[in-house]
Design a protein around this motif. Structure first.
Motif, PDB file in Angstrom:
ATOM      1  N   CYS A  16      -9.331  -0.704  -6.588  1.00  0.00           N
ATOM      2  CA  CYS A  16      -8.201   0.166  -6.880  1.00  0.00           C
ATOM      3  C   CYS A  16      -8.669   1.457  -6.139  1.00  0.00           C
ATOM      4  N   LEU A  17     -10.086   1.895  -6.177  1.00  0.00           N
ATOM      5  CA  LEU A  17     -10.365   2.982  -5.325  1.00  0.00           C
ATOM      6  C   LEU A  17     -10.454   2.530  -3.784  1.00  0.00           C
ATOM      7  N   CYS A  19      -8.184   0.816  -2.243  1.00  0.00           N
ATOM      8  CA  CYS A  19      -6.749   0.900  -1.823  1.00  0.00           C
ATOM      9  C   CYS A  19      -6.330   2.364  -1.872  1.00  0.00           C
ATOM     10  N   SER A  20      -6.782   3.227  -2.598  1.00  0.00           N
ATOM     11  CA  SER A  20      -6.421   4.852  -2.704  1.00  0.00           C
ATOM     12  C   SER A  20      -7.302   5.495  -1.680  1.00  0.00           C
ATOM     13  N   CYS A  21      -8.072   4.943  -0.810  1.00  0.00           N
ATOM     14  CA  CYS A  21      -8.968   5.764   0.214  1.00  0.00           C
ATOM     15  C   CYS A  21     -10.178   6.378  -0.486  1.00  0.00           C
ATOM     16  N   GLN A  23     -10.258   7.932  -3.686  1.00  0.00           N
ATOM     17  CA  GLN A  23      -9.734   8.969  -4.243  1.00  0.00           C
ATOM     18  C   GLN A  23      -9.421   8.584  -5.626  1.00  0.00           C
ATOM     19  N   LYS A  25      -8.562  10.430  -8.273  1.00  0.00           N
ATOM     20  CA  LYS A  25      -7.368  11.045  -9.013  1.00  0.00           C
ATOM     21  C   LYS A  25      -6.191  10.015  -8.427  1.00  0.00           C
ATOM     22  N   GLU A  26      -6.134   9.502  -7.059  1.00  0.00           N
ATOM     23  CA  GLU A  26      -4.925   8.843  -6.647  1.00  0.00           C
ATOM     24  C   GLU A  26      -4.836   7.468  -7.476  1.00  0.00           C
ATOM     25  N   VAL A  27      -6.064   7.179  -7.922  1.00  0.00           N
ATOM     26  CA  VAL A  27      -6.028   5.853  -8.661  1.00  0.00           C
ATOM     27  C   VAL A  27      -5.357   6.110 -10.070  1.00  0.00           C
ATOM     28  N   CYS A  30      -1.561   6.579  -9.531  1.00  0.00           N
ATOM     29  CA  CYS A  30      -0.914   5.357  -8.783  1.00  0.00           C
ATOM     30  C   CYS A  30       0.260   4.889  -9.687  1.00  0.00           C
ATOM     31  N   TYR A  38      -2.777  -3.148 -11.746  1.00  0.00           N
ATOM     32  CA  TYR A  38      -2.307  -1.775 -12.323  1.00  0.00           C
ATOM     33  C   TYR A  38      -2.814  -1.520 -13.698  1.00  0.00           C
ATOM     34  N   ARG A  41      -6.520  -0.472 -13.596  1.00  0.00           N
ATOM     35  CA  ARG A  41      -7.002   0.315 -12.303  1.00  0.00           C
ATOM     36  C   ARG A  41      -8.063   1.351 -13.076  1.00  0.00           C
TER      37      ARG A  41
END
Length: 57
Positions: A16-17, A19-21, A23, A25-27, A30, A38, A41
């Motif tokens: 998941c990290l 996938c979110s580059c 970030q 916070k983006e995980v 999501c 999901y 995550r």
């Protein structure tokens, strides 16, 4: 050098990290609820199966 062995939940969190580059916070934010990873995550098992929306899988 010893290899680092990840638990399945930590491996999901790492994916998941990725996938979110990288970030965290983006995980957390999501919105891809149809992703099979999901519910996991945040690196923890969901509290119960009611939290998982099976219609989106």
């Amino acid at each position: 050098m010893a290899e680092k062995v990840l638990t399945p939940l930590k491996a999901i969190r790492a994916k998941c990290l990725e996938c979110s580059c990288g970030q965290a916070k983006e995980v957390r934010l999501c919105m891809l609820t149809n992703c099979p990873l999901y519910p996991y995550r945040m690196g923890k098992r969901p509290k119960d199966n009611k939290d998982i929306n099976k219609d989106n899988i």
